[in-house]
Motif scaffolding. Structure first.
Motif, mmCIF file in Angstrom:
data_model
loop_
_atom_site.group_PDB
_atom_site.id
_atom_site.type_symbol
_atom_site.label_atom_id
_atom_site.label_comp_id
_atom_site.label_asym_id
_atom_site.label_seq_id
_atom_site.Cartn_x
_atom_site.Cartn_y
_atom_site.Cartn_z
ATOM 1 N N LEU A 148 0.848 -1.179 0.000
ATOM 2 C CA LEU A 148 0.000 0.000 0.000
ATOM 3 C C LEU A 148 0.890 1.237 0.000
ATOM 4 O O LEU A 148 1.690 1.418 0.920
ATOM 5 N N PRO A 149 0.815 2.101 -1.011
ATOM 6 C CA PRO A 149 1.678 3.289 -1.033
ATOM 7 C C PRO A 149 1.484 4.158 0.200
ATOM 8 O O PRO A 149 0.440 4.114 0.861
ATOM 9 N N ALA A 150 2.491 4.956 0.502
ATOM 10 C CA ALA A 150 2.484 5.776 1.721
ATOM 11 C C ALA A 150 1.233 6.639 1.826
ATOM 12 O O ALA A 150 0.674 6.803 2.904
ATOM 13 N N ALA A 151 0.774 7.203 0.719
ATOM 14 C CA ALA A 151 -0.403 8.066 0.733
ATOM 15 C C ALA A 151 -1.647 7.340 0.236
ATOM 16 O O ALA A 151 -2.655 7.978 -0.052
ATOM 17 N N GLY A 152 -1.581 6.025 0.132
ATOM 18 C CA GLY A 152 -2.710 5.255 -0.377
ATOM 19 C C GLY A 152 -2.653 5.085 -1.873
ATOM 20 O O GLY A 152 -2.896 3.999 -2.394
ATOM 21 N N ARG A 153 -2.324 6.157 -2.579
ATOM 22 C CA ARG A 153 -2.177 6.139 -4.035
ATOM 23 C C ARG A 153 -0.968 6.982 -4.413
ATOM 24 O O ARG A 153 -0.708 8.029 -3.809
ATOM 25 N N ASP A 154 -0.258 6.542 -5.432
ATOM 26 C CA ASP A 154 0.937 7.268 -5.860
ATOM 27 C C ASP A 154 0.631 8.733 -6.170
ATOM 28 O O ASP A 154 1.415 9.625 -5.826
ATOM 29 N N ALA A 155 -0.501 8.975 -6.809
ATOM 30 C CA ALA A 155 -0.828 10.336 -7.223
ATOM 31 C C ALA A 155 -1.050 11.272 -6.041
ATOM 32 O O ALA A 155 -0.957 12.491 -6.187
ATOM 33 N N MET A 156 -1.333 10.711 -4.851
ATOM 34 C CA MET A 156 -1.578 11.546 -3.679
ATOM 35 C C MET A 156 -0.308 11.823 -2.874
ATOM 36 O O MET A 156 -0.335 12.612 -1.935
ATOM 37 N N LEU A 157 0.810 11.222 -3.254
ATOM 38 C CA LEU A 157 2.028 11.358 -2.463
ATOM 39 C C LEU A 157 2.476 12.806 -2.268
ATOM 40 O O LEU A 157 2.908 13.172 -1.168
ATOM 41 N N PRO A 158 2.386 13.685 -3.292
ATOM 42 C CA PRO A 158 2.814 15.074 -3.074
ATOM 43 C C PRO A 158 2.046 15.792 -1.965
ATOM 44 O O PRO A 158 2.520 16.799 -1.436
ATOM 45 N N PHE A 159 0.855 15.294 -1.613
ATOM 46 C CA PHE A 159 0.026 15.948 -0.602
ATOM 47 C C PHE A 159 0.106 15.265 0.764
ATOM 48 O O PHE A 159 -0.527 15.707 1.719
ATOM 49 N N TYR A 160 0.876 14.190 0.844
ATOM 50 C CA TYR A 160 0.891 13.362 2.045
ATOM 51 C C TYR A 160 1.348 14.133 3.275
ATOM 52 O O TYR A 160 0.698 14.095 4.334
ATOM 53 N N ASP A 161 2.457 14.857 3.171
ATOM 54 C CA ASP A 161 2.966 15.581 4.328
ATOM 55 C C ASP A 161 2.017 16.691 4.766
ATOM 56 O O ASP A 161 1.839 16.930 5.970
ATOM 57 N N LEU A 162 1.394 17.375 3.810
ATOM 58 C CA LEU A 162 0.427 18.415 4.159
ATOM 59 C C LEU A 162 -0.761 17.817 4.898
ATOM 60 O O LEU A 162 -1.251 18.378 5.886
ATOM 61 N N PHE A 163 -1.208 16.661 4.425
ATOM 62 C CA PHE A 163 -2.362 15.996 5.030
ATOM 63 C C PHE A 163 -2.055 15.561 6.461
ATOM 64 O O PHE A 163 -2.836 15.818 7.395
ATOM 65 N N ALA A 165 22.180 9.029 17.908
ATOM 66 C CA ALA A 165 21.646 7.705 17.591
ATOM 67 C C ALA A 165 21.860 7.397 16.113
ATOM 68 O O ALA A 165 21.941 8.299 15.272
ATOM 69 N N GLU A 166 21.936 6.111 15.800
ATOM 70 C CA GLU A 166 21.954 5.656 14.402
ATOM 71 C C GLU A 166 20.526 5.265 14.040
ATOM 72 O O GLU A 166 19.949 4.378 14.664
ATOM 73 N N VAL A 167 19.940 5.959 13.059
ATOM 74 C CA VAL A 167 18.521 5.801 12.760
ATOM 75 C C VAL A 167 18.341 5.319 11.321
ATOM 76 O O VAL A 167 18.936 5.871 10.391
ATOM 77 N N VAL A 168 17.498 4.300 11.144
ATOM 78 C CA VAL A 168 17.198 3.748 9.826
ATOM 79 C C VAL A 168 15.688 3.730 9.645
ATOM 80 O O VAL A 168 14.952 3.253 10.516
ATOM 81 N N GLY A 169 15.214 4.252 8.524
ATOM 82 C CA GLY A 169 13.807 4.166 8.175
ATOM 83 C C GLY A 169 13.611 3.148 7.065
ATOM 84 O O GLY A 169 14.379 3.116 6.104
ATOM 85 N N THR A 170 12.584 2.298 7.191
ATOM 86 C CA THR A 170 12.296 1.302 6.159
ATOM 87 C C THR A 170 10.851 1.430 5.697
ATOM 88 O O THR A 170 9.960 1.761 6.484
ATOM 89 N N ASP A 171 10.645 1.147 4.427
ATOM 90 C CA ASP A 171 9.310 1.182 3.844
ATOM 91 C C ASP A 171 9.391 0.477 2.491
ATOM 92 O O ASP A 171 10.439 0.534 1.831
ATOM 93 N N PRO A 172 8.310 -0.176 2.047
ATOM 94 C CA PRO A 172 8.332 -0.805 0.726
ATOM 95 C C PRO A 172 8.063 0.156 -0.429
ATOM 96 O O PRO A 172 8.196 -0.223 -1.590
ATOM 97 N N ASP A 173 7.689 1.411 -0.124
ATOM 98 C CA ASP A 173 7.305 2.373 -1.157
ATOM 99 C C ASP A 173 8.531 3.168 -1.605
ATOM 100 O O ASP A 173 8.989 4.074 -0.902
ATOM 101 N N PRO A 174 9.086 2.885 -2.782
ATOM 102 C CA PRO A 174 10.305 3.580 -3.205
ATOM 103 C C PRO A 174 10.090 5.067 -3.458
ATOM 104 O O PRO A 174 11.008 5.864 -3.245
ATOM 105 N N LEU A 175 8.902 5.459 -3.897
ATOM 106 C CA LEU A 175 8.642 6.877 -4.140
ATOM 107 C C LEU A 175 8.641 7.656 -2.831
ATOM 108 O O LEU A 175 9.160 8.772 -2.757
#
Length: 226
Positions: free
Chosen positions: A21-36, A82-92
């Protein structure tokens, strides 16, 4: 936020095919994810989770389902040593996270699924997870919990926050909407502690409060026994 995996059917959203599942639900919504997420007040939840974790210099910290990196970056800024690593399956989403990190040292991202973490046994002090768990199918939740237990050192902790716990209609409009969301059902009551204890964790509820635009949010601390 992490979603489906290689073991689940491919999703199709606005012409895109993924096994997550993309971070914003849909790829097209990713530019608005942080604002949301900012409008919802998610940053306050992230800060509370980081305070709960009590990160120290030299800690190895992993976020699963990091999306565009907001919690990962906040954790690094809270504890630069600290040494910090973020993981996610969404490359975008990870591209955006990397761009936002602005060259911070000791902070990196890896593409990974929650149930297939590319880290050695017992190599992590803290795992962070925010609003990711409810997106996963039951079998994937179980596999992810087992994988987090594996990568944590004995005594290491998972700090998890999600919608759920003792959520009722009395918690407000957002709560009433969430109660109709089938993905949240397994988070209600003792659903999350039961999941984590079954995986082998010692689990406790740290806090539960209502955020007006999100619903009832519950914080958990799960410790790998020594």
């Amino acid at each position: 936020m992490e979603g489906m995996t290689k073991d689940t059917p491919v999703t199709k959203a606005m012409g895109n095919e993924h096994d997550y599942l993309p971070a914003a639900g849909r790829d097209a919504m990713l530019p608005f994810y942080d604002l949301f997420t900012r409008a919802l007040g998610v940053g306050k939840v992230h800060r509370a989770l980081i305070r709960q974790a009590g990160l120290a210099p030299g800690d190895r910290v992993l976020e699963i389902g990091c999306g565009t990196g907001n919690l990962t970056i906040a954790a690094k800024d809270d504890q630069p040593g600290a040494e910090v690593v973020g993981t996610d399956p969404d490359p975008l989403a990870l591209v955006r996270a990397q761009r936002k990190s602005k060259g911070r040292s000791g902070l990196r991202y890896e593409r990974a699924y929650g149930q297939q973490l590319p880290f050695p046994d017992g190599s992590v002090d803290h795992v962070l997870s925010a609003f990711m768990l409810h997106h996963l199918d039951p079998q994937v939740k179980e596999a992810t919990a087992a994988e987090v237990l594996r990568v944590l050192r004995p005594g290491g902790q998972l700090h998890l926050v999600d919608v759920g716990g003792n959520l009722t209609a009395a918690d407000g409009f957002s709560a009433r909407r969430m109660l109709k969301n089938p993905h949240v059902a397994a988070n209600l009551g003792d659903g999350i502690p039961r999941l984590l204890r079954t995986a082998g964790f010692d689990c406790e509820v740290v806090d539960s409060r209502v955020y007006r635009h999100i619903s009832r949010v519950t914080f958990y601390r799960a410790t790998r026994p020594s």
